[in-house]
Scaffold this motif. Structure first.
Motif, mmCIF file in Angstrom:
data_model
loop_
_atom_site.group_PDB
_atom_site.id
_atom_site.type_symbol
_atom_site.label_atom_id
_atom_site.label_comp_id
_atom_site.label_asym_id
_atom_site.label_seq_id
_atom_site.Cartn_x
_atom_site.Cartn_y
_atom_site.Cartn_z
ATOM 1 N N ASP A 34 0.929 -1.104 0.029
ATOM 2 C CA ASP A 34 0.017 0.058 -0.166
ATOM 3 C C ASP A 34 0.971 1.279 0.049
ATOM 4 O OD1 ASP A 34 -2.309 -1.477 -0.232
ATOM 5 O OD2 ASP A 34 -2.594 -1.411 2.251
ATOM 6 N N ASP A 35 2.010 1.315 0.754
ATOM 7 C CA ASP A 35 2.680 2.375 0.739
ATOM 8 C C ASP A 35 4.008 2.442 -0.272
ATOM 9 O OD1 ASP A 35 4.283 0.322 1.952
ATOM 10 O OD2 ASP A 35 4.866 1.455 3.654
ATOM 11 N N GLY A 36 4.127 1.554 -1.121
ATOM 12 C CA GLY A 36 5.241 1.435 -2.065
ATOM 13 C C GLY A 36 4.794 1.672 -3.471
ATOM 14 N N LEU A 37 5.960 1.904 -4.330
ATOM 15 C CA LEU A 37 5.864 2.283 -5.576
ATOM 16 C C LEU A 37 4.980 1.188 -6.285
ATOM 17 C CD1 LEU A 37 6.619 4.231 -7.816
ATOM 18 C CD2 LEU A 37 8.694 3.067 -8.209
ATOM 19 N N TRP A 38 5.339 0.304 -6.467
ATOM 20 C CA TRP A 38 4.625 -0.834 -7.242
ATOM 21 C C TRP A 38 3.233 -1.225 -7.065
ATOM 22 C CZ3 TRP A 38 7.945 0.295 -10.634
ATOM 23 C CH2 TRP A 38 9.279 0.430 -10.365
ATOM 24 N N CYS A 39 2.206 -0.918 -8.039
ATOM 25 C CA CYS A 39 0.819 -1.256 -7.767
ATOM 26 C C CYS A 39 0.357 -2.373 -8.307
ATOM 27 C CB CYS A 39 0.078 0.056 -8.090
ATOM 28 S SG CYS A 39 0.175 0.218 -10.140
ATOM 29 N N ASP A 40 1.174 -2.870 -9.351
ATOM 30 C CA ASP A 40 0.547 -4.229 -10.124
ATOM 31 C C ASP A 40 2.073 -4.738 -10.838
ATOM 32 O OD1 ASP A 40 -1.039 -6.449 -10.873
ATOM 33 O OD2 ASP A 40 -1.256 -5.190 -12.768
ATOM 34 N N VAL A 41 2.246 -5.838 -10.610
ATOM 35 C CA VAL A 41 2.786 -6.870 -11.243
ATOM 36 C C VAL A 41 2.478 -7.934 -12.276
ATOM 37 C CG1 VAL A 41 5.318 -8.056 -11.338
ATOM 38 C CG2 VAL A 41 4.934 -6.359 -9.503
ATOM 39 N N GLU A 42 2.181 -7.472 -13.731
ATOM 40 C CA GLU A 42 1.800 -8.468 -14.611
ATOM 41 C C GLU A 42 2.680 -9.296 -15.568
ATOM 42 O OE1 GLU A 42 -1.492 -8.798 -18.219
ATOM 43 O OE2 GLU A 42 -0.766 -6.789 -17.236
ATOM 44 N N VAL A 43 2.792 -10.563 -15.238
ATOM 45 C CA VAL A 43 3.582 -11.484 -16.075
ATOM 46 C C VAL A 43 2.564 -12.184 -17.241
ATOM 47 C CG1 VAL A 43 5.174 -13.506 -16.187
ATOM 48 C CG2 VAL A 43 4.849 -11.949 -14.235
ATOM 49 N N VAL A 44 3.276 -11.995 -18.656
ATOM 50 C CA VAL A 44 2.548 -12.515 -19.629
ATOM 51 C C VAL A 44 3.775 -13.481 -20.286
ATOM 52 C CG1 VAL A 44 1.001 -10.545 -20.088
ATOM 53 C CG2 VAL A 44 3.288 -10.683 -21.109
ATOM 54 N N GLU A 45 3.065 -14.393 -20.905
ATOM 55 C CA GLU A 45 3.779 -15.381 -21.652
ATOM 56 C C GLU A 45 4.534 -14.772 -23.043
ATOM 57 O OE1 GLU A 45 3.530 -19.974 -23.260
ATOM 58 O OE2 GLU A 45 1.833 -19.073 -22.164
ATOM 59 N N ARG A 46 3.788 -14.049 -23.624
ATOM 60 C CA ARG A 46 4.506 -13.633 -24.797
ATOM 61 C C ARG A 46 3.845 -12.172 -25.359
ATOM 62 N NH1 ARG A 46 3.410 -17.704 -27.557
ATOM 63 N NH2 ARG A 46 5.170 -18.900 -27.463
ATOM 64 N N THR A 47 4.739 -11.298 -25.665
ATOM 65 C CA THR A 47 4.145 -9.967 -26.297
ATOM 66 C C THR A 47 5.301 -9.513 -27.432
ATOM 67 O OG1 THR A 47 3.254 -7.869 -25.882
ATOM 68 C CG2 THR A 47 5.072 -8.330 -24.581
ATOM 69 N N GLY A 66 3.579 2.959 -11.545
ATOM 70 C CA GLY A 66 3.924 1.787 -10.780
ATOM 71 C C GLY A 66 3.449 0.372 -11.237
ATOM 72 N N ALA A 67 2.899 0.475 -12.295
ATOM 73 C CA ALA A 67 2.389 -0.550 -13.082
ATOM 74 C C ALA A 67 3.659 -1.249 -13.514
ATOM 75 C CB ALA A 67 1.447 -0.526 -14.224
ATOM 76 N N GLY A 92 15.818 -14.636 -20.052
ATOM 77 C CA GLY A 92 15.940 -13.149 -19.424
ATOM 78 C C GLY A 92 15.116 -12.441 -18.814
ATOM 79 N N LEU A 93 15.042 -11.339 -18.420
ATOM 80 C CA LEU A 93 14.172 -10.437 -17.831
ATOM 81 C C LEU A 93 13.877 -9.472 -18.675
ATOM 82 C CD1 LEU A 93 15.485 -10.233 -14.198
ATOM 83 C CD2 LEU A 93 13.181 -11.478 -15.004
ATOM 84 N N PHE A 94 12.716 -9.326 -19.351
ATOM 85 C CA PHE A 94 12.404 -8.455 -20.423
ATOM 86 C C PHE A 94 10.912 -7.711 -19.475
ATOM 87 C CE2 PHE A 94 13.061 -12.539 -22.108
ATOM 88 C CZ PHE A 94 14.699 -12.361 -22.404
ATOM 89 N N PHE A 95 11.224 -6.527 -19.104
ATOM 90 C CA PHE A 95 9.985 -5.679 -18.442
ATOM 91 C C PHE A 95 9.915 -4.169 -18.405
ATOM 92 C CE2 PHE A 95 13.615 -6.264 -15.736
ATOM 93 C CZ PHE A 95 13.382 -4.943 -14.695
ATOM 94 N N SER A 96 8.854 -3.784 -18.260
ATOM 95 C CA SER A 96 8.883 -2.158 -18.437
ATOM 96 C C SER A 96 8.045 -1.753 -17.158
ATOM 97 C CB SER A 96 8.102 -1.767 -19.717
ATOM 98 O OG SER A 96 8.909 -2.240 -20.887
ATOM 99 N N VAL A 97 8.155 -0.536 -16.694
ATOM 100 C CA VAL A 97 7.358 0.134 -15.656
ATOM 101 C C VAL A 97 7.187 1.539 -16.123
ATOM 102 C CG1 VAL A 97 8.932 -1.291 -14.209
ATOM 103 C CG2 VAL A 97 9.560 1.150 -14.680
ATOM 104 N N VAL A 98 6.029 1.915 -15.348
ATOM 105 C CA VAL A 98 5.414 3.178 -15.476
ATOM 106 C C VAL A 98 5.887 4.240 -14.400
ATOM 107 C CG1 VAL A 98 2.980 4.541 -15.689
ATOM 108 C CG2 VAL A 98 3.348 2.264 -16.714
ATOM 109 N N LEU A 99 6.452 5.162 -14.513
ATOM 110 C CA LEU A 99 6.678 6.152 -13.837
ATOM 111 C C LEU A 99 6.136 7.719 -13.847
ATOM 112 C CD1 LEU A 99 10.610 5.543 -13.501
ATOM 113 C CD2 LEU A 99 8.913 4.318 -11.962
ATOM 114 N N LYS A 100 5.785 8.354 -13.019
ATOM 115 C CA LYS A 100 5.164 9.409 -13.197
ATOM 116 C C LYS A 100 5.867 10.523 -12.211
ATOM 117 C CE LYS A 100 0.741 7.935 -14.842
ATOM 118 N NZ LYS A 100 -0.872 7.809 -14.865
ATOM 119 N N PRO A 101 6.943 10.976 -12.493
ATOM 120 C CA PRO A 101 7.530 11.937 -11.413
ATOM 121 C C PRO A 101 7.014 13.148 -11.117
ATOM 122 C CG PRO A 101 8.880 11.659 -13.667
ATOM 123 C CD PRO A 101 7.654 11.170 -13.770
ATOM 124 N N VAL A 102 5.908 13.218 -10.431
ATOM 125 C CA VAL A 102 5.212 14.419 -10.034
ATOM 126 C C VAL A 102 6.180 15.281 -9.066
ATOM 127 C CG1 VAL A 102 3.418 15.327 -8.715
ATOM 128 C CG2 VAL A 102 3.107 13.526 -10.090
#
Length: 288
Positions: A34-47, A66-67, A92-102
Motif C-alpha cells: 500500500d505504501d510502495g511504488l509498485w501497484c501491480d506486476v503482470e507477467v505475460v507469456e509472450r508479447t 508503478g504498473a 532473461g528478464l524483459f519488463f517495463s514500468v510506468v513512472l510519473k515523476p510528479v
C-alpha cells in the motif's frame, strides 16, 4: 510424437527445466504494498514489446504509476535507436514500468534511464554476485572471460504528458551459442551466483523503487540525491577514449571526462575542447 505434440512441447512453459516460468502471484505478494511504488506486476507469456504495451496503456487508459509488465518472451523487443532485442523464451528478464515523476521538473527527466542503470547494476551485484558497470547512457556491462560484454539495456520513452515508461532487458541464462551478437553476454556466462529470475527481478524492482524515491524526494536533483556521483563511480565510459556517433552523421573522438548535471557525457577532444553529448551512440575505443 505427432506434429501437434511437438508444437505443444515447444510451447510448454516447463519445456526447459533450466528456465522455469516466473511466478506472477509470488512477485505481486513480494513487491506490491500500500505504501510502495509498485501497484501491480503482470507477467505475460509472450508479447511484442512490453514498452509498446505500456506506452499504449498509459496513453489510452492513463495507467497508474508503478504498473509493471513482464514478458517471458518478446518478439519485437526494442532498444535504443530502434535496435532489436531478441532472446529465447525465459532466458532473461524483459519488463517495463510506468513512472510519473510528479514534482520533478521535466528538464530532469533525462536522468531516469541513468537512474535505472544505477538501480539495476546495484541489484545485479547484490543478488547475483556479478560486478556490473554502466556504459553511457544505458548499457549494462559485465566481464566474461576477461572481456567486457553487454548484459542488458534500458529504454525510456515518454507516454503522454506526465509519464515515462522505462523498459529493461537483462540476459540471465543465455548460453554462449545463444548470444545474439558479438559483444553480448549473460549473467550465467559472467559467473552469477544465481540465475533465478524471480530473485533477480525482485532485487531490481526494489532497488529501482529506492533510487527513484530518493531522486524524486530531491525534486530530481542528481547531486542532492547522490545519483550523479553514484553513476559516475559505476560508469565504465569515464576515463576512456570514446567515439560518439552524433545525430546528423557527425562523430566526436576524445576522452570521456564527466557526466554533467543534465546527464550528458562530457568529451574532451585533442584540441582542448570539452563538449557535452546528450544523445548519440558511444563506442569504447580503449582505456586511458
Amino acid at each position: 510424437m505427432t506434429p501437434r505434440d511437438a508444437a505443444d512441447a515447444n510451447d510448454n512453459r516447463w519445456s526447459d527445466l533450466d528456465r522455469p516460468p516466473l511466478n506472477g502471484a509470488a512477485l505481486r505478494r513480494a513487491l506490491v504494498r500500500d505504501d510502495g511504488l509498485w501497484c501491480d506486476v503482470e507477467v505475460v507469456e509472450r508479447t511484442g514489446s512490453t514498452n509498446s504495451d505500456l506506452v499504449g496503456l498509459v496513453t489510452k487508459e492513463n495507467a497508474d504509476e508503478g504498473a509493471v509488465l513482464v514478458a517471458e518472451e518478446q518478439n519485437a523487443g526494442r532498444g535504443r535507436l530502434d535496435r532489436q532485442w531478441t532472446a529465447p523464451a525465459r532466458s532473461g528478464l524483459f519488463f517495463s514500468v510506468v513512472l510519473k515523476p510528479v514534482g520533478v521538473p521535466v528538464t530532469r527527466w533525462g536522468w531516469l534511464p541513468l537512474l535505472t542503470g544505477v538501480a539495476v547494476a546495484t541489484a545485479l551485484s547484490r543478488s547475483a554476485g556479478v560486478d556490473t558497470s554502466l556504459k553511457w547512457p544505458n548499457d549494462l556491462l559485465v566481464t566474461v572471460d576477461g572481456e567486457e560484454r553487454k548484459v542488458g539495456g534500458i529504454l525510456a520513452e515518454r507516454a503522454g504528458t506526465g509519464a515515462v515508461v522505462v523498459g529493461i532487458g537483462i540476459n540471465v541464462s543465455l548460453r554462449a551459442d545463444e548470444l545474439p551478437v558479438p559483444g553480448a553476454g549473460s549473467l550465467a556466462l559472467a559467473g552469477a551466483t544465481t540465475t533465478d529470475r524471480d530473485t533477480v527481478l525482485r532485487a531490481v524492482l526494489r532497488s529501482l523503487e529506492q533510487w527513484y524515491g530518493r531522486w524524486r524526494d530531491a525534486a530530481g536533483d542528481p547531486a542532492a540525491s547522490g545519483l550523479q556521483a553514484t553513476y559516475a563511480a559505476g560508469c565504465a565510459t569515464l576515463g576512456r577514449t570514446v567515439r560518439a556517433e552524433l545525430p546528423g552523421g557527425r562523430s566526436l573522438v576524445g576522452e570521456a571526462v564527466a557526466v554533467d548535471g543534465d546527464g550528458r557525457l562530457v568529451i574532451a577532444t585533442e584540441d582542448g575542447v570539452q563538449e557535452p553529448v546528450g544523445a548519440g551512440d558511444v563506442v569504447h575505443l580503449r582505456a586511458v
